[in-house]
Design a protein around this motif. Structure first.
Motif, PDB file in Angstrom:
ATOM      1  N   HIS A  44       0.862  -1.103   0.023  1.00 24.72           N
ATOM      2  CA  HIS A  44      -0.163  -0.508   0.338  1.00 24.72           C
ATOM      3  C   HIS A  44       1.275   0.603   0.257  1.00 24.72           C
ATOM      4  N   SER A  45       1.928   1.091  -0.559  1.00 25.15           N
ATOM      5  CA  SER A  45       2.642   2.586  -0.541  1.00 25.15           C
ATOM      6  C   SER A  45       2.711   3.224  -1.807  1.00 25.15           C
ATOM      7  N   ILE A  46       2.626   4.650  -0.928  1.00 28.61           N
ATOM      8  CA  ILE A  46       2.401   5.685  -1.874  1.00 28.61           C
ATOM      9  C   ILE A  46       3.636   6.467  -1.070  1.00 28.61           C
ATOM     10  N   THR A  47       3.808   7.633  -2.680  1.00 32.68           N
ATOM     11  CA  THR A  47       4.959   8.693  -3.220  1.00 32.68           C
ATOM     12  C   THR A  47       5.081   9.543  -2.704  1.00 32.68           C
ATOM     13  N   LEU A  48       6.030   9.548  -1.773  1.00 30.26           N
ATOM     14  CA  LEU A  48       5.765  11.162  -0.781  1.00 30.26           C
ATOM     15  C   LEU A  48       7.242  11.628  -0.790  1.00 30.26           C
ATOM     16  N   THR A  49       8.003  11.200  -1.723  1.00 28.48           N
ATOM     17  CA  THR A  49       9.324  12.015  -1.760  1.00 28.48           C
ATOM     18  C   THR A  49      10.176  12.207  -3.000  1.00 28.48           C
ATOM     19  N   ARG A  50       8.937  12.629  -4.443  1.00 23.50           N
ATOM     20  CA  ARG A  50       8.889  13.425  -5.104  1.00 23.50           C
ATOM     21  C   ARG A  50       7.889  13.456  -5.832  1.00 23.50           C
ATOM     22  N   PRO A  51       7.782  13.875  -7.191  1.00 27.84           N
ATOM     23  CA  PRO A  51       6.765  14.349  -7.836  1.00 27.84           C
ATOM     24  C   PRO A  51       6.258  13.407  -8.552  1.00 27.84           C
ATOM     25  N   LEU A  52       4.503  13.313  -9.227  1.00 23.03           N
ATOM     26  CA  LEU A  52       4.316  12.575  -9.476  1.00 23.03           C
ATOM     27  C   LEU A  52       3.792  12.565 -10.555  1.00 23.03           C
ATOM     28  N   ARG A  53       4.376  11.865 -12.383  1.00 23.61           N
ATOM     29  CA  ARG A  53       3.555  12.712 -13.430  1.00 23.61           C
ATOM     30  C   ARG A  53       2.556  11.216 -13.406  1.00 23.61           C
ATOM     31  N   LEU A  54       1.357  11.617 -14.628  1.00 20.41           N
ATOM     32  CA  LEU A  54       0.136  11.157 -14.879  1.00 20.41           C
ATOM     33  C   LEU A  54       0.159  12.036 -16.664  1.00 20.41           C
ATOM     34  N   TRP A  55      -0.150  10.354 -17.482  1.00 18.33           N
ATOM     35  CA  TRP A  55      -0.003  11.189 -18.853  1.00 18.33           C
ATOM     36  C   TRP A  55      -0.966  10.147 -19.243  1.00 18.33           C
ATOM     37  N   LYS A  56      -1.462  11.370 -20.951  1.00 14.52           N
ATOM     38  CA  LYS A  56      -2.342   9.850 -21.354  1.00 14.52           C
ATOM     39  C   LYS A  56      -1.447   9.400 -22.133  1.00 14.52           C
ATOM     40  N   ALA A  57      -1.896   7.647 -22.053  1.00 11.78           N
ATOM     41  CA  ALA A  57      -1.246   6.729 -22.932  1.00 11.78           C
ATOM     42  C   ALA A  57      -1.676   6.928 -24.166  1.00 11.78           C
ATOM     43  N   ALA A  58      -1.393   6.021 -25.146  1.00  9.10           N
ATOM     44  CA  ALA A  58      -1.936   5.621 -26.533  1.00  9.10           C
ATOM     45  C   ALA A  58      -2.677   4.471 -26.140  1.00  9.10           C
TER      46      ALA A  58
END
Length: 261
Positions: A44-58
């Motif tokens: 159940h880890s979540i990312t708190l130490t760096r930015p996250l990127r989200l992009w529309k995939a083909a």
């Protein structure tokens, strides 16, 4: 229904593509937000130490009506971002179809189940689907699991889950005609023999590989028993891990009167 779909095997893994495609064919409004690579066993880890990127995939193998987004975070990150940015009001978070089972104590490690847990934490119903397949299997019957998924989601549409509860579903890796049915189960016990193996690299340094062979306690009524006997295992899981009988025991034994001096 409006369904937010994720997994831990990666956005183009065959299980999630089959799941989203089957649910779209049934008329559900589907959006996929999934890791850009395999993230199995991250829990159940979540990312708190760096930015996250989200992009529309083909869209690739997905149906054209399905919105598909990739994220460079964990499965739980994907659910958070999916509900914030892609589908703010899903009726259900659906995770899977995982390549391999999530039975017994596996669910504490599973990114697939943890993504469903994140949906529950965010106030939505959730289901995790896994196919009980193995490396040695010649075929992976994802179509069996997607058919089960469609049927269970239809059931839930008229029989909503209690708040705070998710379903952990494991489907035997067989053609649909060979399924023996569904069993509503409890979490079983799955331990691993030889979990840590020690090796030596060419430089003489020791390193370790964590894996092991699953050893199941096949008690009738458990998820591991159901899957081993050809049944779909449906296990209701809730987030409150409090062991309530111990509250009374600890209080009666004087835990609240411990002297710190």
């Amino acid at each position: 229904m409006k369904l937010l779909i994720t997994n831990d095997d990666g956005v183009f893994a065959p299980g999630i593509v089959e799941l989203a495609s089957a649910l779209c064919r049934l008329g559900h409004e589907c959006a996929v937000t999934a890791p850009d690579r395999e993230r199995s066993s991250v829990g159940h880890s979540i990312t708190l130490t760096r930015p996250l990127r989200l992009w529309k995939a083909a869209p690739g193998p997905y149906p054209p009506e399905c919105a598909v987004f990739a994220c460079d975070g964990t499965p739980s990150d994907c659910v958070v971002l999916g509900m914030e940015e892609i589908m703010p009001d899903p009726e259900l978070v659906v995770s899977g179809i995982n390549r391999g089972p999530n039975l017994g104590d596996d669910l504490t490690y599973s990114g697939t189940v943890s993504a469903a847990m994140e949906g529950v934490i965010l106030g939505r119903g959730a289901i995790a689907f896994s196919l009980d397949c193995h490396e040695s299997d010649q075929e992976q019957h994802y179509e069996t699991a997607s058919t089960v998924a469609g049927a269970l989601i239809e059931f839930i549409s008229s029989n909503p889950l209690p708040r705070g509860v998710l379903l952990n579903v494991n489907v035997p890796n067989v053609p649909l005609s060979l399924l023996r049915g569904i069993r509503v189960t409890r979490k079983g016990v799955r331990l691993y023999e030889g979990k840590v193996t020690r090796f030596t690299d060419p430089g003489g340094r020791t390193y370790y590989w964590v894996a092991g062979r699953p050893e199941d306690q096949l008690e009738e009524g458990s998820d591991v028993w159901a899957a081993a006997n050809g049944y779909v295992s449906v296990t209701p899981v809730h987030m409150d891990m409090t062991h309530f009988p111990s509250i009374d025991t600890l209080t009666a034994d004087g835990a609240e009167k411990i002297n710190f001096k």
